[in-house]
Design a protein around this motif. Structure first.
Motif: not given
Lengths: 527, 527
Positions: A196-199, B241-244, B356-357, B361-362
C-alpha cells in the motif's frame, strides 16, 4: 515506571551546528565510555539480554483502568495503590541491579560531552512489554526471526527513572499521552499491507498533491468539532513532516525570491527557541531572523505568533501591523486540554501538529490551514523540494488517531471514557495544581498567573493549563535558573534561549507520570 | 488496469518556486474547471459516489498468480490471458462511461495551467479494491463510519489508463513494485497500535537519536546480504525523510559555516535534475549549485556522484580530486535489479532510499552510510532542525519491508517466489527488451548501449537495466524530444533539465504494467 534520564540539551544555532540541540548528552546515560559503539548500533543482532527480557513483564499496563472516573470529572490525585507500589518496588530493584552492572553511576550530573553519545550500552526498553489488547509489534515474535521482532519493538531508548534520576524536562516530549492511547484499544491502531501507498502521489488533483485525502478529511472534521480554527471558506489543508517543516515552508512561501534583502522574521519575546535556529541554520538569502517583534523597526516582515505561547502559555495576537507585513500563527497548543477555546481562529496561515494535539510526536505529522492559494502552492513546493512529500504511512496513522478523537465525541454511547480532551484537561489541571503547590511549598519559585475563559468546546469556564511551565527562580543569588535546577538534577531550557531573562526556565509539563512526580517532589524541597 | 494520466511536470528552480515541479498539470485530469475545489478537498465527507464504488470491485488483484514462474527464470513476455483481457475490457468500459460524465476530454494534451489543479472532481480510486490476503484499510469499513474508511483508503488519486491516455513517465514513481508486494502476504505488513512510538526519541544513545534501532539493523543486514555497500568498520547509519533530505543534510554537513563563500556543488552532466533545484531553492549562504563537474575549476567543492546515474544509468566515479573537495555518493540505484553488484562500495557518504530499492516511495525513507562521526552528527543536526527527526511509523514499516527482502533470501524453503531482486531483475530485463525492440521498430530513437558485469550477488553476469531510459530522438527535424513525445501523449523529462541536450529525454521504467505497455506500443509506432 517508565521515564527518561537524559543529559542536557542546548539548542544551538547554525553557527554551532555541530552542537547537540535535541540530542541528549550521553554522560548521564553512560559515563563509562568504552568501545560500545557498534555493540549499540548492532543491538538488534543480539536480541535482548536475559536481564532485559526478565524486566519486561513487570511493566504495568494500566490502560484498562485509566478511565474509571467519569469523563470531565476531576478526581483527587490518588495514584499509588498497593499493586502499583509493589510493581514500582520490583521494577526499581531490577533496574537498580541492572544499572549497577551497566553504568558507573546513575546520579552523575549532566556534563556535555558529544564524543560519548554512543557509549551507552545498557538501554532499558520497557516499551514493548505488551498492551491491553490487540496485536503488538512484540507479538510478531512468533515470526521466523524472533530476535529481530524484539529489536524492532519501538522505544525511546530511554532508561527508566528512579527517585534519584536526573529528570529531563527540557523537551516537550508528549509521552504523558501514551497512557490515554493505551486505553483506546484498536480504535487508533493501524494496519498497512506491504503493497500500500507506494506511489509518491496521494491526490494529484489537489494543490497539496501528497496529502492523503483521509487525513485532510479528519483534520477538517476535528477542527469543526473543537471549533478552534476555520476550515471552510476556501482554506487549504497542507501536510508537513511536523509543523517545523511547515514553518520553514511558510517562510519560503512568504519571502519573495527577488527581494533586495532577506525577509525579516520576528516574534515577541519570549519566543519559541526553535524559531531563530530554524530560520537561520541554512543562512538563507530569502529570510533571516530579526529578533523580538516588539522592538522591530520596519514595514516588511514575517511575524510569528504562537498562541498559547511557547514558552509561557500566554494568549497572543500579532503586535505588528503593516501593509507589507505578514503573520504566521502557530496554534500547536490551541486545544482544549491546554486552554479555553474562545474563538474560531481564522488567520491566513495557521500551523498545527499531532505532537501536541494528540501526543504523537514520533509520527512527525503537522498541518497548515492556508487561506491563499498561491501561498499554499508555494508551501507545497517547499515540501516537494525538501522531502518530496510527506510520509503516507504517518498520514494514515494520524488520520486514524484524529478519527478516534472525533469518534469519541461524535458517536453515541460507550465512548465517553476515551475522550482525549477530557483526559488531557484532567491531567493538566492535576499537574498544574501539583506544580503550584510545589512552588508554594518551596517559596523560591513563581509561575505565571492562572487565567481562564469560557471554553466554547467544553461549554464551561476553563483555566489555561499550558504544556510548558514558565518558571522563575526568585532567589536573589540565582541568576541562571537552568543551572540552579541542573544542580538539583532537573533539566529545563533556559529563558535565555527564548530571548528572555535566564532567571526563567521552560519546563515540559507533558512527560510521563513517574518523571513528573519526581520533578514536583524535588522542586517542592528546594529552598 | 491501473495507471496514471497526469500533466507535464517541469522541475523548477527556486526562482520559479511557484511553479509546479512534481505537481501534475490538472488540465489533463479535468479541463472543465468549475467550482469543484471544495468538493474535492472534502470528498471524504461524502463518501465515494455510487459510480466510484461500483468500479472498485472490478480491479484485478493478481498478486497470487505472480510467481508461477520460478525465481531467476526469464519467461517470455506473455501477459494477456483471456481473463485479463475481459477484465481490461470491463474496466475500460466503466471508466469510459465515467470519464465521459466527469471530464470534457481524456485526450486533451497537457497544457500547464496552475489555476485549475483542484478542478478535477472525478478521480477514480482503484487502489482500495482489496488484496490477496490479510487485513486491509478498506476492510475496516465494518467500523462505525464506513464512508470515512473508504475515504481513507490510500490512493494516488490517479485515474486509470486507457490505450488513448496520456502516459506520464516524467517521474520515477516506482509503482511497478506494487505487484511484487501484493504477492508477499503479511510478510511486509505492519501493525502499529495507537500508543506506540509517540516520543520524539528512538535511541538516545545513538548519534542519530531518531533512528529506530530495528530499521538500522535491517539496513545493515540487507547491505551485508547484497554486498553493495560497506556497513561495518565504523559506518554510521542515518535515516532521512527520503534520500532528498539526506542529500540536503550532506550539503549542510560538508559546508563550513564560516567560509568566505558558499561551497560549490557540482555533478557531471547529465546530472539528476533535482540536484540544482534542491541545492539552490533556499538561496543558502552555505552552498550553491556550480554546474557540471567536468568543467568545474577550483579545489573546494562537493561532487555529487550518482551511480548508476540518474538519468542515463551510467556507472560513475568521482571526476574531481582535491584535498579540499569531497564527494557524496548517491547509490539509490545500486541494487541487483538495476545493475551488476561488482564491488562493495565504501565511500565516505553513501545515500540510499526505499523508493528505488523496494519501491516504497510514499513511505519517504532514505538512509545514509557515513564514515565520519562529525559529519554524521552534523547531518543529524540538519534533520533535527528541518523536521525534528523522521517518522517512526515509516521507519518501522521500512524495517519490516527490508526484513521481508532479506528473509526471502536467507531463510530456507518456500520463499524463492518472494525474492525481490529476482523479481525486479526479471521485470527490468523484460522491459528493457521491449523498449529496445520498440526503438528498433520505430527507427527514430536510440538508447545507451547495454553493458554488463559479473554480479557478486546473483553469481552470474548481468546486464545493466536502468530505472530510467535515456532516450535520444534521432530525427533531424526534432530538436526537443520531450515536446515531440508530448505531442504523442507521452510525458517525459527533457534532457535540458539534466544539463544535457534536449534531443534526449528521461523515461521512467518503473511504472505499472498497463501504462508501460501502452508507452512501448505507442513508441514503436512513431516514425
Amino acid at each position: 515506571m517508565k521515564a527518561l534520564r537524559l543529559g542536557t540539551a542546548v539548542e544551538s544555532t547554525f553557527q554551532g551546528g555541530g552542537g547537540n540541540g535535541m540530542v541528549p548528552s550521553p554522560r548521564l546515560l553512560a559515563p563509562n565510555g568504552g568501545e560500545a559503539t557498534h555493540h549499540r548500533e548492532e543491538g538488534g543482532n543480539n536480541g535482548p539480554s536475559p536481564g532485559l527480557t526478565a524486566l519486561r513483564p513487570t511493566k504495568p499496563r494500566s490502560g484498562k483502568k485509566l478511565f474509571a472516573a467519569p469523563a470531565g470529572n476531576k478526581p483527587p490525585r490518588r495514584r499509588e495503590p498497593i499493586w502499583r507500589g509493589l510493581v514500582f518496588f520490583s521494577v526499581a530493584l531490577n533496574i537498580g541491579l541492572l544499572l549497577s552492572l551497566c553504568v558507573n553511576s546513575t546520579t552523575t550530573l549532566p556534563h556535555h560531552n558529544e564524543r560519548q553519545e554512543e557509549h551507552q550500552a545498557c538501554l532499558i526498553n520497557l516499551d514493548d512489554a505488551g498492551r491491553s489488547g490487540g496485536k503488538t509489534m512484540a507479538s510478531q515474535e512468533e515470526e521466523p526471526v524472533p530476535k529481530l521482532a524484539a529489536a524492532m519493538a519501538p522505544s525511546t531508548g530511554k532508561p527508566a527513572v528512579t527517585p534519584e534520576s536526573v529528570i529531563n524536562l527540557d523537551h516537550g516530549d508528549p509521552t504523558m499521552f501514551e497512557e490515554f492511547w493505551q486505553g483506546t484499544g484498536s480504535a487508533a491502531e493501524i494496519v498497512i499491507p506491504g503493497w500500500q501507498t507506494m506511489s509518491y502521489f496521494s491526490d494529484v488533483g489537489n494543490v497539496c498533491w501528497f496529502l492523503e485525502p483521509g487525513f485532510g478529511h479528519e483534520v477538517r472534521r476535528l477542527h469543526r468539532l473543537v471549533g478552534n480554527a476555520a476550515v471552510d471558506d476556501g482554506y487549504h489543508v497542507l501536510v508537513g513532516t511536523g509543523s517545523t517543516q511547515l514553518f520553514m515552508a511558510a517562510l519560503y512561501a512568504l519571502s519573495p525570491p527577488g527581494a533586495p534583502a532577506p525577509m525579516s522574521v520576528v516574534s515577541t519575546a519570549p519566543y519559541y527557541s526553535s524559531y531563530p535556529a530554524v530560520t537561520d541554520f541554512l543562512q538563507s538569502g530569502l529570510f533571516r531572523w530579526a529578533g523580538d517583534a516588539s522592538s522591530f523597526k520596519g514595514d516588511t516582515y514575517i511575524e510569528l505568533v504562537c498562541s498559547p505561547n511557547n514558552p509561557d502559555g500566554a494568549i497572543r495576537e500579532a503586535v505588528l501591523s503593516s501593509e507589507s507585513g505578514v503573520a504566521v500563527h502557530d496554534l500547536a497548543y490551541y486545544w482544549p486540554q491546554y486552554t479555553a477555546i474562545t474563538r474560531r481562529a481564522d488567520h491566513d496561515i495557521m500551523l498545527f501538529t499531532v505532537s501536541k494535539s494528540t501526543g504523537h510526536a514520533g509520527t512527525r505529522i503537522g498541518w497548515a490551514l492556508v487561506k491563499d492559494r498561491e501561498v499554499a502552492k508555494r508551501m507545497t513546493k517547499f515540501i516537494e523540494l525538501n522531502t518530496i512529500g510527506v510520509s503516507k504511512d504517518s498520514q494514515l496513522r494520524a488520520a486514524k488517531v484524529l478519527r478516534a478523537v472525533s469518534d469519541a465525541y461524535e458517536l453515541p454511547k460507550g465512548r465517553e471514557a476515551h475522550r482525549l480532551f477530557d483526559y488531557g484537561r484532567r491531567k493538566m489541571v492535576e499537574r498544574w495544581s501539583m506544580l503550584r503547590e510545589a512552588a508554594a511549598a518551596s517559596g523560591i519559585f513563581s509561575l505565571p498567573e492562572e487565567t481562564s475563559g469560557y471554553c466554547n468546546f467544553a461549554k464551561e469556564t476553563a483555566a489555561t493549563n499550558p504544556a510548558f511551565a514558565w518558571l522563575r527562580c526568585d532567589r536573589e543569588d540565582v541568576d541562571d535558573c537552568a543551572s540552579f535546577l541542573r544542580g538539583h538534577k532537573i533539566l529545563t531550557r533556559s529563558g535565555s534561549q527564548f530571548g528572555a531573562d535566564p532567571r526563567y526556565v521552560r519546563v515540559s509539563m507533558l512527560d510521563r507520570d513517574d518523571a513528573y512526580d519526581i520533578f514536583v517532589k524535588r522542586l517542592s524541597s528546594l529552598r
